[in-house]
Design a protein around this motif. Structure first.
Motif, PDB file in Angstrom:
ATOM      1  N   UNK A 339       0.814  -1.223   0.063  1.00 29.69           N
ATOM      2  CA  UNK A 339      -0.093   0.051   0.038  1.00 29.69           C
ATOM      3  C   UNK A 339       0.813   1.302   0.061  1.00 29.69           C
ATOM      4  N   UNK A 340       2.170   1.075  -0.252  1.00 32.50           N
ATOM      5  CA  UNK A 340       3.076   2.132  -0.243  1.00 32.50           C
ATOM      6  C   UNK A 340       3.493   2.729   0.953  1.00 32.50           C
ATOM      7  N   UNK A 341       3.060   2.095   2.008  1.00 30.70           N
ATOM      8  CA  UNK A 341       3.567   2.439   3.627  1.00 30.70           C
ATOM      9  C   UNK A 341       4.721   1.798   4.126  1.00 30.70           C
ATOM     10  N   UNK A 342       5.216   0.956   3.462  1.00 31.08           N
ATOM     11  CA  UNK A 342       6.408   0.072   3.663  1.00 31.08           C
ATOM     12  C   UNK A 342       7.556   0.948   4.378  1.00 31.08           C
ATOM     13  N   UNK A 343       8.048   2.241   3.528  1.00 27.88           N
ATOM     14  CA  UNK A 343       9.119   2.898   3.722  1.00 27.88           C
ATOM     15  C   UNK A 343       8.819   3.568   5.395  1.00 27.88           C
ATOM     16  N   UNK A 344       7.582   3.738   5.804  1.00 33.30           N
ATOM     17  CA  UNK A 344       7.304   4.251   7.095  1.00 33.30           C
ATOM     18  C   UNK A 344       7.158   2.970   8.275  1.00 33.30           C
ATOM     19  N   UNK A 345       7.417   1.844   7.706  1.00 36.26           N
ATOM     20  CA  UNK A 345       7.216   0.859   8.866  1.00 36.26           C
ATOM     21  C   UNK A 345       8.630   0.033   8.911  1.00 36.26           C
ATOM     22  N   UNK A 346       9.233   0.344  10.360  1.00 34.33           N
ATOM     23  CA  UNK A 346      10.433  -0.209  10.342  1.00 34.33           C
ATOM     24  C   UNK A 346      10.877  -1.113  11.405  1.00 34.33           C
ATOM     25  N   UNK A 347      11.853  -1.971  11.548  1.00 35.44           N
ATOM     26  CA  UNK A 347      12.127  -2.892  12.170  1.00 35.44           C
ATOM     27  C   UNK A 347      13.262  -2.574  13.021  1.00 35.44           C
ATOM     28  N   UNK A 348      13.397  -2.603  14.515  1.00 33.26           N
ATOM     29  CA  UNK A 348      14.532  -2.456  15.501  1.00 33.26           C
ATOM     30  C   UNK A 348      15.061  -3.906  15.749  1.00 33.26           C
ATOM     31  N   UNK A 349      16.092  -4.363  15.431  1.00 25.97           N
ATOM     32  CA  UNK A 349      16.599  -5.471  15.552  1.00 25.97           C
ATOM     33  C   UNK A 349      17.687  -5.450  16.809  1.00 25.97           C
ATOM     34  N   UNK A 350      17.320  -6.086  17.955  1.00 27.84           N
ATOM     35  CA  UNK A 350      18.072  -5.895  19.239  1.00 27.84           C
ATOM     36  C   UNK A 350      18.635  -7.235  19.728  1.00 27.84           C
ATOM     37  N   UNK A 374       8.375  -2.002  14.990  1.00 28.07           N
ATOM     38  CA  UNK A 374       8.283  -3.409  15.425  1.00 28.07           C
ATOM     39  C   UNK A 374       9.762  -3.624  16.226  1.00 28.07           C
ATOM     40  N   UNK A 375       9.733  -4.011  17.201  1.00 31.36           N
ATOM     41  CA  UNK A 375      10.831  -4.666  18.208  1.00 31.36           C
ATOM     42  C   UNK A 375      11.293  -6.127  17.676  1.00 31.36           C
ATOM     43  N   UNK A 376      12.455  -6.444  17.253  1.00 33.28           N
ATOM     44  CA  UNK A 376      12.613  -7.956  16.879  1.00 33.28           C
ATOM     45  C   UNK A 376      13.983  -8.401  17.660  1.00 33.28           C
ATOM     46  N   UNK A 377      14.013  -9.444  18.228  1.00 32.29           N
ATOM     47  CA  UNK A 377      15.265  -9.960  18.909  1.00 32.29           C
ATOM     48  C   UNK A 377      16.100 -10.676  17.952  1.00 32.29           C
ATOM     49  N   UNK A 378      17.394 -10.370  17.772  1.00 29.40           N
ATOM     50  CA  UNK A 378      18.185 -10.781  16.830  1.00 29.40           C
ATOM     51  C   UNK A 378      18.109 -12.556  17.186  1.00 29.40           C
ATOM     52  N   UNK A 379      18.020 -13.141  15.903  1.00 30.18           N
ATOM     53  CA  UNK A 379      18.220 -14.597  15.852  1.00 30.18           C
ATOM     54  C   UNK A 379      19.381 -15.038  14.965  1.00 30.18           C
ATOM     55  N   UNK A 380      19.843 -16.166  15.292  1.00 31.03           N
ATOM     56  CA  UNK A 380      20.952 -16.817  14.008  1.00 31.03           C
ATOM     57  C   UNK A 380      20.626 -16.828  12.790  1.00 31.03           C
ATOM     58  N   UNK A 381      19.490 -16.781  12.511  1.00 30.38           N
ATOM     59  CA  UNK A 381      19.292 -16.670  11.072  1.00 30.38           C
ATOM     60  C   UNK A 381      18.408 -15.382  10.869  1.00 30.38           C
ATOM     61  N   UNK A 382      19.236 -14.183  10.828  1.00 29.42           N
ATOM     62  CA  UNK A 382      18.802 -12.957  10.463  1.00 29.42           C
ATOM     63  C   UNK A 382      17.984 -12.683   9.280  1.00 29.42           C
ATOM     64  N   UNK A 383      18.276 -13.301   8.230  1.00 26.70           N
ATOM     65  CA  UNK A 383      17.797 -13.035   6.891  1.00 26.70           C
ATOM     66  C   UNK A 383      16.553 -13.837   7.174  1.00 26.70           C
ATOM     67  N   UNK A 384      16.128 -14.758   7.542  1.00 25.22           N
ATOM     68  CA  UNK A 384      14.627 -15.350   7.607  1.00 25.22           C
ATOM     69  C   UNK A 384      13.790 -14.216   8.485  1.00 25.22           C
ATOM     70  N   UNK A 385      14.597 -13.858   9.685  1.00 27.77           N
ATOM     71  CA  UNK A 385      13.789 -12.795  10.459  1.00 27.77           C
ATOM     72  C   UNK A 385      13.268 -11.386   9.487  1.00 27.77           C
TER      73      UNK A 385
END
Length: 417
Positions: A339-350, A374-385
């Motif tokens: 919908x064109x809003x992805x640029x304003x949706x961000x993930x913080x990997x911690x 969105x807050x996301x805890x870093x995982x071993x497979x960062x690409x999949x996250x």
């Protein structure tokens, strides 16, 4: 072995990305209708059984889900079975469309509504369909209706608002097939169809795109219709266009056709296609009927028409009414998910041991700046996250380092890089 855990047949779960697409489309439809002066109402998901099965819902009444009365005893079940009247065990039912609830709503609140009432109803309905592609037991309907306007203004407003909604959704190339029940009645009378067989003949004619000309002719012959020359007439409908009224065929009801040509003149920006075989299966239609056609699809994307006799069943006096319903489930499948809003949706990997308070401070600052975070805890497979986040509609990410204090220190990268 564990059994599969799935929704009931004909009903669906929606993942976040799908839900976001649906809500975006619903928002566009709502705002488009509202811009044309329609007001949204809400009715209960259930209505009295007697009302749902009063003949107002046509064939859809056969697909209604009934709700059993409370306190039933075995004797009640036996009596209903012996009388072959299982519906007597129910006093409520889930709505199978939004038109019957609207008719009841208008009858209940007429004194509080304007003389000409323009309504929006966007809500789920339930039908006991045989589940298959494109047919569900629970689905959304998006209806607009005008009650109290007997003239062509109702059809003009409904078609204009619907076409605007389709345009705002980005659906191009759509046209509106249009006909009139009076034309169908005159046509069948010209063919010698007994009035008692009118509905059955219309059901047959409605299957023209499925069983072809030969199939329709065969079924009509089985009803006792003289089918001499009928195959040629039906074949000619494919290129009927807008015939000159002065040279109109005998089956064309002149008054109804004049009304349709006047609608066409009043809607110069809309592609109206006259289709004398358009039936619309609901028996309550009394005049103009229409459907949304798309050049790449073999099925309609919505439809409606005039149903002047329905509300009078509740009030005791007829009230003119006309409605148009967008086939939401079919339309939403044609829409792109972004919908064109992805640029304003961000993930913080911690990191796992990051300070929760610090994370929330960063998140709150970004949200205050208009971002979705969105807050996301870093995982071993960062690409999949990150792939999952991208599928959910997020467009950028940043890694929160131990020394990160303010949001200005975050370095965002596009997802997928």
């Amino acid at each position: 072995m564990a059994t599969a855990v799935t929704p009931p047949r004909g009903m669906r779960d929606f993942l976040p990305a799908d839900k976001a697409t649906r809500e975006r489309a619903l928002g566009i439809i709502r705002s488009s209708f509202a811009a044309h002066g329609f007001d949204e109402i809400e009715t209960p998901v259930m209505e009295d059984t007697a009302r749902l099965h009063s003949g107002l819902g046509g064939d859809n009444e056969k697909l209604g889900f009934a709700v059993l009365k409370r306190g039933l005893a075995p004797a009640d079940l036996t009596a209903a079975a012996e009388a072959d009247d299982l519906l007597s065990l129910a006093d409520l039912g889930l709505r199978f469309d939004l038109t019957v609830p609207l008719a009841r709503f208008y009858a209940s609140h007429r004194a509080d509504l304007p003389t000409v009432f323009r309504s929006i109803q966007i809500a789920p309905v339930w039908r006991a369909e045989r589940p298959q592609k494109g047919r569900y037991r629970q689905f959304m309907q998006c209806d607009i209706d005008i009650i109290g306007e007997a003239g062509p203004l109702a059809e003009i407003e409904l078609i204009t608002a619907t076409v605007a909604a389709l345009d705002n959704l980005g659906l191009t190339g759509c046209s509106i097939r249009i006909n009139d029940r009076r034309i169908l009645s005159t046509m069948l009378a010209t063919w010698g169809v007994d009035t008692a067989l009118t509905e059955r003949a219309l059901i047959t004619l409605d299957k023209l795109d499925k069983i072809g000309v030969d199939g329709v002719v065969t079924e009509l012959a089985g009803l006792g219709v003289n089918t001499t020359g009928l195959a040629d007439t039906l074949a000619g409908f494919a290129d009927a266009g807008w015939p000159d009224q002065a040279d109109a065929p005998a089956w064309l009801d002149q008054a109804a056709y004049a009304d349709l040509t006047a609608l066409r003149a009043a809607l110069p920006g809309v592609t109206l296609v006259f289709d004398p075989t358009l039936v619309r299966g609901m028996g309550y239609y009394t005049g103009t009927i229409f459907e949304i056609a798309h050049p790449d699809l073999g099925y309609s994307l919505g439809g409606g028409g005039r149903y002047d006799g329905m509300i009078g069943r509740f009030l005791g006096s007829d009230v003119p009414a006309c409605g148009f319903s967008i086939g939401f489930e079919r339309i939403v499948d044609l829409l792109a998910g972004d919908d064109g809003t992805a640029e304003n949706a961000v993930v913080l990997v911690h990191e796992k041991d990051a300070d929760p308070a610090a994370l929330v401070r960063l998140k709150t600052a970004l949200v205050a700046g208009g971002l979705r975070v969105r807050l996301e805890k870093r995982t071993k497979n960062l690409k999949a996250l990150l792939e999952r986040a991208g599928a959910a509609g997020y467009g950028r990410f940043a890694v929160v380092a131990d020394e990160t204090v303010t949001a200005d220190e975050l370095v965002f990268k596009p997802l997928g890089d």
